[in-house]
Scaffold this motif. Structure first.
Motif, short mmCIF file in Angstrom:
data_model
loop_
_atom_site.label_atom_id
_atom_site.label_comp_id
_atom_site.label_asym_id
_atom_site.label_seq_id
_atom_site.Cartn_x
_atom_site.Cartn_y
_atom_site.Cartn_z
N LEU A 21 0.83 -1.22 -0.07
CA LEU A 21 -0.13 0.07 -0.14
C LEU A 21 0.91 1.15 -0.17
CD1 LEU A 21 -2.78 1.29 0.39
CD2 LEU A 21 -2.50 1.17 2.96
N ARG A 22 0.68 2.07 -1.02
CA ARG A 22 1.43 3.46 -0.95
C ARG A 22 0.30 4.64 -0.45
NH1 ARG A 22 6.11 3.61 -3.37
NH2 ARG A 22 6.91 1.91 -4.59
N SER A 23 1.11 5.29 0.35
CA SER A 23 0.17 6.41 1.00
C SER A 23 1.05 7.57 0.37
CB SER A 23 -0.01 6.25 2.36
OG SER A 23 -0.53 7.54 2.79
N TYR A 24 0.46 8.56 -0.21
CA TYR A 24 0.91 9.69 -0.77
C TYR A 24 0.80 10.91 0.06
CZ TYR A 24 2.16 7.06 -4.78
OH TYR A 24 2.44 6.08 -5.61
N LEU A 25 1.86 11.44 0.78
CA LEU A 25 1.57 12.92 1.82
C LEU A 25 1.16 13.75 0.90
CD1 LEU A 25 1.45 13.61 4.76
CD2 LEU A 25 4.05 14.16 4.44
N SER A 26 1.68 13.89 -0.40
CA SER A 26 1.62 15.10 -1.13
C SER A 26 -0.09 15.56 -1.30
CB SER A 26 2.01 14.94 -2.72
OG SER A 26 1.41 13.90 -3.40
N THR A 27 -1.04 14.45 -1.52
CA THR A 27 -2.22 14.91 -1.64
C THR A 27 -2.62 15.57 -0.28
OG1 THR A 27 -2.76 12.47 -0.68
CG2 THR A 27 -2.76 12.97 -3.15
N GLN A 28 -2.33 15.23 0.90
CA GLN A 28 -2.84 15.79 2.29
C GLN A 28 -2.13 17.36 2.13
OE1 GLN A 28 -4.57 14.18 4.34
NE2 GLN A 28 -4.42 12.68 2.62
N HIS A 29 -1.01 17.46 1.67
CA HIS A 29 -0.50 18.92 1.72
C HIS A 29 -1.35 19.77 0.53
CE1 HIS A 29 3.05 18.50 3.96
NE2 HIS A 29 3.60 17.56 3.44
N LEU A 30 -1.71 19.17 -0.39
CA LEU A 30 -2.47 19.87 -1.55
C LEU A 30 -3.90 20.10 -0.89
CD1 LEU A 30 -2.55 20.91 -4.24
CD2 LEU A 30 -3.78 18.81 -5.05
N TYR A 31 -4.39 19.18 -0.23
CA TYR A 31 -5.90 19.53 0.41
C TYR A 31 -5.50 20.69 1.35
CZ TYR A 31 -9.94 19.30 3.55
OH TYR A 31 -10.97 19.70 4.10
N ALA A 32 -4.37 20.80 2.32
CA ALA A 32 -4.26 21.79 3.26
C ALA A 32 -3.92 23.02 2.79
CB ALA A 32 -2.93 21.31 4.13
N ALA A 33 -3.24 22.89 1.48
CA ALA A 33 -3.18 24.33 0.99
C ALA A 33 -4.33 24.95 0.40
CB ALA A 33 -2.24 24.32 -0.35
N ARG A 34 -5.29 24.18 -0.09
CA ARG A 34 -6.63 24.59 -0.79
C ARG A 34 -7.34 25.13 0.34
NH1 ARG A 34 -11.03 21.38 -4.19
NH2 ARG A 34 -12.39 22.96 -4.23
N TYR A 35 -7.47 24.44 1.58
CA TYR A 35 -8.17 24.89 2.73
C TYR A 35 -7.66 26.04 3.24
CZ TYR A 35 -10.19 24.63 7.40
OH TYR A 35 -11.09 24.98 8.42
N ALA A 36 -6.28 26.32 3.54
CA ALA A 36 -5.94 27.63 3.87
C ALA A 36 -6.20 28.73 2.96
CB ALA A 36 -4.15 27.54 4.12
#
Length: 93
Positions: A21-36
């Motif tokens: 299973l690969r979990s990509y942290l980049s998607t979490q950063h992208l969501y946080a940037a959009r939320y901010a």
């Protein structure tokens, strides 16, 4: 009458299944940037009864959006290189 299975003898090997299973942290950063960024936009559109507090909140959201965007780019690049090194060509291919 029940059938009894025969035991495996000799050099027969059963391959062991692997689950990865690969979990990509980049998607979490992208969501946080959009939320901010959305939070900064909301501050821009509200009535500024206390301009100093609004300015501080707005600046904090903008700084978060920028730093999370940078973190997204760095994580995405690292994930692409890691996929290439591991031979996982789902995104790299």
């Amino acid at each position: 009458m029940p059938v009894t299975p025969k035991p495996i003898t000799g050099s027969t090997q059963i391959p062991t299944p692997r689950v990865t299973l690969r979990s990509y942290l980049s998607t979490q950063h992208l969501y946080a940037a959009r939320y901010a960024a959305e939070a900064a936009q909301a501050v821009e559109q509200e009535d500024h009864a206390d301009p100093v507090a609004s300015f501080i909140r707005h600046r904090g959201h903008v700084m978060s959006a920028v730093t999370e965007s940078i973190a997204f780019l760095e994580a995405a690049i690292n994930e692409i290189f890691q996929d290439a090194a591991d031979g996982d060509h789902s995104y790299v291919g």
